[in-house]
Design a protein around this motif. Structure first.
Motif, PDB file in Angstrom:
ATOM      1  N   GLU A 210      43.269  32.546  44.855  1.00 42.89           N
ATOM      2  CA  GLU A 210      42.391  31.585  44.355  1.00 42.89           C
ATOM      3  C   GLU A 210      42.876  30.639  43.197  1.00 42.89           C
ATOM      4  N   ARG A 211      42.525  29.328  43.146  1.00 47.39           N
ATOM      5  CA  ARG A 211      43.028  28.593  42.277  1.00 47.39           C
ATOM      6  C   ARG A 211      41.795  28.028  41.536  1.00 47.39           C
ATOM      7  N   GLU A 212      41.935  28.135  40.423  1.00 52.31           N
ATOM      8  CA  GLU A 212      40.841  27.522  39.351  1.00 52.31           C
ATOM      9  C   GLU A 212      41.272  26.231  38.579  1.00 52.31           C
ATOM     10  N   TRP A 213      40.859  25.126  38.403  1.00 46.42           N
ATOM     11  CA  TRP A 213      40.989  23.950  37.498  1.00 46.42           C
ATOM     12  C   TRP A 213      40.172  23.974  36.185  1.00 46.42           C
ATOM     13  N   LEU A 214      40.680  24.056  35.093  1.00 50.67           N
ATOM     14  CA  LEU A 214      39.922  23.751  33.779  1.00 50.67           C
ATOM     15  C   LEU A 214      40.351  22.722  33.133  1.00 50.67           C
ATOM     16  N   ASP A 215      39.556  22.439  32.095  1.00 48.11           N
ATOM     17  CA  ASP A 215      39.562  21.243  31.267  1.00 48.11           C
ATOM     18  C   ASP A 215      40.359  21.881  29.986  1.00 48.11           C
ATOM     19  N   GLU A 216      40.600  21.006  28.942  1.00 43.54           N
ATOM     20  CA  GLU A 216      40.832  21.700  27.680  1.00 43.54           C
ATOM     21  C   GLU A 216      39.940  22.576  26.729  1.00 43.54           C
TER      22      GLU A 216
END
Length: 110
Positions: A99-105
């Motif tokens: 699974e891939r998770e995209w995160l901001d700063e």
């Protein structure tokens, strides 16, 4: 519904299903964590961990400890609400599932 609590190095589980209730307890493997705790450790400590964390994570779907790996997958430029941002991509692998998770700063997932 699955409820779990760790006391004295043991996981005490209560599983309620179809009106029945069962209770078990078992030893917690060394360094094991619940899913959100493992994710938080990796997100906040990934530099100190060298960008990788291998640990056992408890899967509530089948009440098993599963070998899970978290790793950095780089940065990805994205456009969100008309703004150009750079997302941090984190890979989580359990068995043959990745699974891939995209995160901001601010470590907020999209």
């Amino acid at each position: 519904m699955v409820l779990g609590e760790v006391r004295g190095g043991r996981l005490h589980l209560t599983v309620t299903k179809d009106g029945g209730k069962s209770q078990t307890d078992e030893a917690v493997p060394e360094g094991a964590r619940f899913p959100f705790a493992a994710r938080e450790v990796f997100l906040r400590e990934s530099k100190a961990l060298g960008g990788k964390l291998d640990t056992k994570v408890f899967d509530t779907r089948d009440q098993r400890w599963r070998a899970t790996s978290y790793s950095e997958a780089g940065k990805k430029p994205v456009v969100l609400d008309g703004r150009a941002l750079v997302a941090r991509v984190v890979l989580r692998t359990r068995g043959d599932v990745t699974e891939r998770e995209w995160l901001d700063e601010g470590l907020v997932a999209w």
